[in-house]
Write a protein that holds these residues in place. Structure first.
Motif, PDB file in Angstrom:
ATOM      1  N   UNK A 186       0.852  -1.193  -0.007  1.00  0.00           N
ATOM      2  CA  UNK A 186       0.049   0.058   0.124  1.00  0.00           C
ATOM      3  C   UNK A 186       0.670   1.025   0.195  1.00  0.00           C
ATOM      4  N   UNK A 187       1.694   1.146   0.806  1.00  0.00           N
ATOM      5  CA  UNK A 187       2.740   2.280   0.846  1.00  0.00           C
ATOM      6  C   UNK A 187       3.622   2.537  -0.506  1.00  0.00           C
ATOM      7  N   UNK A 188       3.839   1.322  -1.289  1.00  0.00           N
ATOM      8  CA  UNK A 188       4.555   1.521  -2.563  1.00  0.00           C
ATOM      9  C   UNK A 188       3.701   2.250  -3.586  1.00  0.00           C
ATOM     10  N   UNK A 189       2.197   1.729  -3.592  1.00  0.00           N
ATOM     11  CA  UNK A 189       1.172   2.730  -4.390  1.00  0.00           C
ATOM     12  C   UNK A 189       1.308   3.950  -3.985  1.00  0.00           C
ATOM     13  N   UNK A 190       1.076   4.248  -2.925  1.00  0.00           N
ATOM     14  CA  UNK A 190       0.934   5.688  -2.470  1.00  0.00           C
ATOM     15  C   UNK A 190       2.333   6.474  -2.640  1.00  0.00           C
ATOM     16  N   UNK A 191       3.381   5.896  -2.812  1.00  0.00           N
ATOM     17  CA  UNK A 191       4.544   6.545  -3.240  1.00  0.00           C
ATOM     18  C   UNK A 191       4.417   6.761  -4.722  1.00  0.00           C
ATOM     19  N   UNK A 192       3.908   5.865  -5.380  1.00  0.00           N
ATOM     20  CA  UNK A 192       3.976   5.898  -7.039  1.00  0.00           C
ATOM     21  C   UNK A 192       3.017   7.128  -7.473  1.00  0.00           C
ATOM     22  N   UNK A 193       1.706   6.706  -7.185  1.00  0.00           N
ATOM     23  CA  UNK A 193       0.705   7.623  -7.539  1.00  0.00           C
ATOM     24  C   UNK A 193       0.798   8.951  -7.026  1.00  0.00           C
ATOM     25  N   UNK A 194       1.428   9.318  -5.841  1.00  0.00           N
ATOM     26  CA  UNK A 194       1.541  10.675  -5.341  1.00  0.00           C
ATOM     27  C   UNK A 194       2.614  11.290  -6.168  1.00  0.00           C
ATOM     28  N   UNK A 195       3.841  10.339  -6.247  1.00  0.00           N
ATOM     29  CA  UNK A 195       5.144  10.891  -6.961  1.00  0.00           C
ATOM     30  C   UNK A 195       5.031  11.283  -8.233  1.00  0.00           C
ATOM     31  N   UNK A 196       3.972  10.458  -9.026  1.00  0.00           N
ATOM     32  CA  UNK A 196       3.862  10.689 -10.390  1.00  0.00           C
ATOM     33  C   UNK A 196       3.272  12.186 -10.712  1.00  0.00           C
ATOM     34  N   UNK A 197       2.479  12.733  -9.569  1.00  0.00           N
ATOM     35  CA  UNK A 197       1.763  14.095  -9.994  1.00  0.00           C
ATOM     36  C   UNK A 197       2.777  15.159  -9.441  1.00  0.00           C
ATOM     37  N   UNK A 198       3.881  15.025  -9.242  1.00  0.00           N
ATOM     38  CA  UNK A 198       4.931  16.171  -8.907  1.00  0.00           C
ATOM     39  C   UNK A 198       6.273  15.791  -9.660  1.00  0.00           C
ATOM     40  N   UNK A 199       7.338  16.656  -9.195  1.00  0.00           N
ATOM     41  CA  UNK A 199       8.713  16.594  -9.839  1.00  0.00           C
ATOM     42  C   UNK A 199       9.567  15.635  -8.972  1.00  0.00           C
ATOM     43  N   UNK A 200      10.524  14.942  -9.445  1.00  0.00           N
ATOM     44  CA  UNK A 200      11.280  14.065  -8.762  1.00  0.00           C
ATOM     45  C   UNK A 200      11.843  14.248  -7.440  1.00  0.00           C
ATOM     46  N   UNK A 201      12.198  15.668  -7.045  1.00  0.00           N
ATOM     47  CA  UNK A 201      12.501  15.971  -5.848  1.00  0.00           C
ATOM     48  C   UNK A 201      11.435  15.723  -4.773  1.00  0.00           C
ATOM     49  N   UNK A 202      10.298  16.105  -5.034  1.00  0.00           N
ATOM     50  CA  UNK A 202       9.116  15.956  -4.250  1.00  0.00           C
ATOM     51  C   UNK A 202       8.951  14.532  -4.053  1.00  0.00           C
ATOM     52  N   UNK A 203       8.862  13.825  -5.227  1.00  0.00           N
ATOM     53  CA  UNK A 203       8.466  12.486  -5.434  1.00  0.00           C
ATOM     54  C   UNK A 203       9.477  11.423  -4.445  1.00  0.00           C
ATOM     55  N   UNK A 204      10.604  11.873  -4.486  1.00  0.00           N
ATOM     56  CA  UNK A 204      11.659  11.296  -3.561  1.00  0.00           C
ATOM     57  C   UNK A 204      11.492  11.511  -2.203  1.00  0.00           C
ATOM     58  N   UNK A 205      10.857  12.803  -1.879  1.00  0.00           N
ATOM     59  CA  UNK A 205      10.656  12.740  -0.364  1.00  0.00           C
ATOM     60  C   UNK A 205       9.131  12.183  -0.106  1.00  0.00           C
ATOM     61  N   UNK A 206       8.565  11.807  -0.947  1.00  0.00           N
ATOM     62  CA  UNK A 206       7.120  11.208  -0.678  1.00  0.00           C
ATOM     63  C   UNK A 206       7.501   9.731  -0.591  1.00  0.00           C
ATOM     64  N   UNK A 207       8.520   9.153  -1.533  1.00  0.00           N
ATOM     65  CA  UNK A 207       9.128   7.724  -1.251  1.00  0.00           C
ATOM     66  C   UNK A 207       9.599   7.713   0.443  1.00  0.00           C
ATOM     67  N   UNK A 208      10.409   8.772   0.840  1.00  0.00           N
ATOM     68  CA  UNK A 208      10.746   8.366   1.996  1.00  0.00           C
ATOM     69  C   UNK A 208      10.036   8.366   3.214  1.00  0.00           C
TER      70      UNK A 208
END
Length: 259
Positions: free
Chosen positions: A207-229
């Motif tokens: 579920x957290x992997x899905x959240x990281x992917x879905x939310x990260x796709x809607x932003x830039x890579x830097x913000x996406x990496x923060x979401x992943x963390x």
């Protein structure tokens, strides 16, 4: 007859069946209401690790809007119905667990838009797909103009949407519209097998992997990496993480509890 069926087919695996086979499982007003009622039940549960959506019968996954019903609608009723389809499709995309579209036949218009909102698309070799709305003088209204370009690139998406072209499942696989192509008659078996693999992994991690992917796709890579963390950190205090480590040490299959 219920136009949408829901079952738990294996431990942790839910199955939604669109059940209007004589009408190509099209989105009637009744089906949309039944599907939203089904979503209410699913959203209230915390035990499902994977959800599968399929169509009843052998000919169609979902042919999109029920055009016979729509022909008698006023302009305002059409606008409201399209909004309801979009909101329903968005609910599917927002589910926390992975959702697999089992595309057993025709997936056109809103039916393909529903499949595009799923995490994984698996299709029979007999299936056909297309966003066909421009052939009716309209455009995709349930996310197709946004999700298809993100999936296969803007150029290919524009070509398919502008031309209203229907493609075979083989061509859809080559374009990247579907992830897995399955021989006729084996789709449900293969989808359940893949769902079982996913359900056997740590549900919190998935579920957290899905959240990281879905939310990260809607932003830039830097913000996406923060979401992943942030999503990774949510897995640290869980019993499942400790179970995964212990099972690895003991060379056995982990028994994840979802805690």
């Amino acid at each position: 007859m219920n136009t949408v069926l829901f079952d738990v087919v294996e431990d942790y695996i839910g199955l939604i069946t669109l059940n209007r086979p004589k009408a190509a499982n099209a989105f009637s007003t009744e089906l949309l209401q039944d599907l939203n009622d089904c979503m209410d039940l699913i959203e209230a549960r915390d035990d499902l690790r994977v959800l599968i959506i399929k169509g009843s019968g052998e000919k169609a996954f979902c042919a999109g809007a029920d055009l016979k019903e729509r022909a008698s609608m006023s302009k305002n009723e059409v606008v409201q119905t399209v909004k309801t389809i979009k909101e329903t499709v968005n609910r599917v995309e927002a589910l926390p667990m992975p959702v697999i579209a089992a595309i057993n036949g025709a997936a056109f218009g809103g039916g393909l838009e529903l499949a595009l909102a799923c995490d994984i698309r698996m299709a029979s070799t007999e299936a056909s797909l297309g966003l066909t709305e421009t052939s009716l003088g309209i455009i995709p209204g349930a996310g197709g103009t946004q999700r298809l370009p993100r999936l296969i690139g803007p150029g290919r998406a524009k070509y398919l949407i502008y031309s209203a072209r229907r493609v075979s499942s083989q061509e859809a696989y080559q374009l990247g519209m579907i992830e897995v192509l399955v021989e006729r008659g084996k789709l449900v078996e293969q989808v359940l097998s893949e769902a079982s693999i996913i359900a056997g992994n740590g549900p919190i991690g998935v579920r957290q992997a899905k959240e990281a992917i879905q939310s990260g796709l809607n932003t830039n890579i830097e913000t996406g990496l923060d979401i992943e963390e942030a999503c990774y950190k949510r897995t640290i205090p869980t019993n499942d993480r400790l179970e995964g480590i212990q099972a690895f040490k003991e060379k056995r299959k982990p028994n994840f509890s979802g805690n």
